[in-house]
Design a protein around this motif. Structure first.
Motif, short mmCIF file in Angstrom:
data_model
loop_
_atom_site.label_atom_id
_atom_site.label_comp_id
_atom_site.label_asym_id
_atom_site.label_seq_id
_atom_site.Cartn_x
_atom_site.Cartn_y
_atom_site.Cartn_z
N LEU A 5 0.83 -1.22 0.00
CA LEU A 5 0.00 0.00 0.00
C LEU A 5 0.85 1.26 0.00
O LEU A 5 0.43 2.29 -0.54
CB LEU A 5 -0.92 0.01 1.22
CG LEU A 5 -2.30 -0.61 1.04
CD1 LEU A 5 -3.13 -0.40 2.29
CD2 LEU A 5 -3.01 -0.01 -0.18
N ALA A 6 2.03 1.17 0.59
CA ALA A 6 2.92 2.34 0.57
C ALA A 6 3.28 2.69 -0.87
O ALA A 6 3.33 3.86 -1.26
CB ALA A 6 4.17 2.06 1.40
N HIS A 7 3.49 1.64 -1.66
CA HIS A 7 3.80 1.86 -3.09
C HIS A 7 2.60 2.50 -3.80
O HIS A 7 2.75 3.43 -4.60
CB HIS A 7 4.16 0.53 -3.73
CG HIS A 7 4.16 0.55 -5.23
ND1 HIS A 7 5.10 1.23 -5.96
CD2 HIS A 7 3.30 -0.01 -6.13
CE1 HIS A 7 4.84 1.09 -7.25
NE2 HIS A 7 3.75 0.35 -7.38
N VAL A 8 1.41 2.01 -3.48
CA VAL A 8 0.19 2.54 -4.11
C VAL A 8 0.02 4.02 -3.76
O VAL A 8 -0.34 4.84 -4.62
CB VAL A 8 -1.03 1.70 -3.66
CG1 VAL A 8 -2.33 2.37 -4.03
CG2 VAL A 8 -0.96 0.31 -4.27
N MET A 12 0.35 7.64 -6.35
CA MET A 12 -0.53 8.83 -6.39
C MET A 12 0.28 10.09 -6.13
O MET A 12 0.13 11.10 -6.83
CB MET A 12 -1.63 8.67 -5.34
CG MET A 12 -2.57 9.84 -5.22
SD MET A 12 -3.81 9.87 -6.52
CE MET A 12 -3.47 11.41 -7.28
N ALA A 13 1.16 10.04 -5.13
CA ALA A 13 1.92 11.24 -4.75
C ALA A 13 2.81 11.72 -5.90
O ALA A 13 3.05 12.91 -6.05
CB ALA A 13 2.76 10.93 -3.51
N LYS A 170 -3.18 -1.15 -10.65
CA LYS A 170 -3.11 -2.41 -9.90
C LYS A 170 -4.30 -2.58 -8.96
O LYS A 170 -4.14 -2.98 -7.80
CB LYS A 170 -1.78 -2.50 -9.17
CG LYS A 170 -0.62 -2.48 -10.17
CD LYS A 170 0.70 -2.90 -9.58
CE LYS A 170 1.73 -2.97 -10.71
NZ LYS A 170 3.07 -3.28 -10.27
N GLY A 171 -5.47 -2.20 -9.43
CA GLY A 171 -6.69 -2.39 -8.65
C GLY A 171 -7.04 -1.22 -7.75
O GLY A 171 -8.14 -1.17 -7.20
N TYR A 172 -6.15 -0.25 -7.61
CA TYR A 172 -6.36 0.89 -6.71
C TYR A 172 -6.59 2.19 -7.49
O TYR A 172 -6.36 2.27 -8.69
CB TYR A 172 -5.16 1.05 -5.78
CG TYR A 172 -5.14 0.01 -4.68
CD1 TYR A 172 -5.71 0.26 -3.43
CD2 TYR A 172 -4.60 -1.24 -4.92
CE1 TYR A 172 -5.72 -0.70 -2.44
CE2 TYR A 172 -4.60 -2.22 -3.93
CZ TYR A 172 -5.16 -1.94 -2.69
OH TYR A 172 -5.18 -2.90 -1.71
#
Ligand SMILES: O=P(O)(O)OC[C@H]1O[C@H](OP(=O)(O)OP(=O)(O)O)[C@H](O)[C@@H]1O
Ligand code: HPA
Length: 185
Positions: A5-8, A12-13, A170-172
């Motif tokens: 999740l940190a990668h996800v 965004m950032a 990736k789904g997010y």
């Protein structure tokens, strides 16, 4: 497979915003105006292409000012990846559309394999006319069928992997309130 999740969040950032929420909303207004002008008397059956078409359909449909029937279908070829593979039908249309006008609503026309298969399916299954609305059309020369165009297109974009407004990384981030390009993709 679990995803970091940190990668996800970092995606965004670091993403480039291609279209702000206001710009996307204005594009959806334009698409709605065009569809109202052309399909109001056609009693269409509307199919939202899950999952990506969900947000666009949800924003677009209340702006259509004529009676219509709504259902969904699900064909997927990216499956949480950033490159497409074989098309897999998860849900075929259940509502009958023989001799009816059909309006397909999806988020993106990228290489066009997905919409090509959906349009073919609807035609072979007896639709009188098949109309296609996409939120965004990606500009490149890898289209499966260069002649396959959407009838209604909100926006176009450069050849990058994008997310937001229904489109996933990736789904997010289908929920991202704008259209963003992943850094480096
Ligand atoms: O033009 P193409 O290259 O065929 O790609 C476009 C399709 O890919 C995405 O769906 P995806 O396969 O990711 O399924 P999903 O909407 O369930 O994520 C998108 O929602 C379109 O339906
Ligand atoms: O660039 C894209 N982003 C998200 N989903 C997609 N499906 C095809 N192309 C894309």
């Amino acid at each position: 497979m679990s995803i970091d999740l940190a990668h996800v969040r970092q995606v965004m950032a670091e993403a480039d915003c291609l279209y702000s929420e206001d710009q996307v909303e204005a594009a959806i207004d334009q698409v709605a105006g065009a569809i109202n002008g052309e399909l109001a008397e056609r009693n269409p059956v509307v199919f939202c292409v899950m999952n990506g078409g969900l947000i666009f359909a949800g924003k677009l449909l209340p702006k259509l000012s004529f009676p219509l029937e709504l259902s969904y279908l699900h064909a997927t070829r990216y499956r949480s990846e950033t490159t497409g593979g074989e098309l897999f039908w998860k849900a075929k249309p259940e509502i009958s559309f023989i001799d009816r006008d059909v309006l397909i609503i999806d988020d993106i026309l990228d290489e066009g394999y997905t919409l090509g298969a959906i349009v073919d399916f609807c035609r072979h299954a007896g639709a009188a006319n098949v109309h296609v609305a996409v939120l965004i059309d990606k500009d490149h020369d890898r289209k499966a069928r260069p002649d396959l165009k959407a009838d209604y297109v909100g926006l176009s974009c450069i050849d990058r992997y994008i997310f937001g407004y229904g489109m996933d990384y990736k789904g997010y981030w289908r929920n991202a309130p704008g259209i963003y390009a992943v850094k480096g993709l």
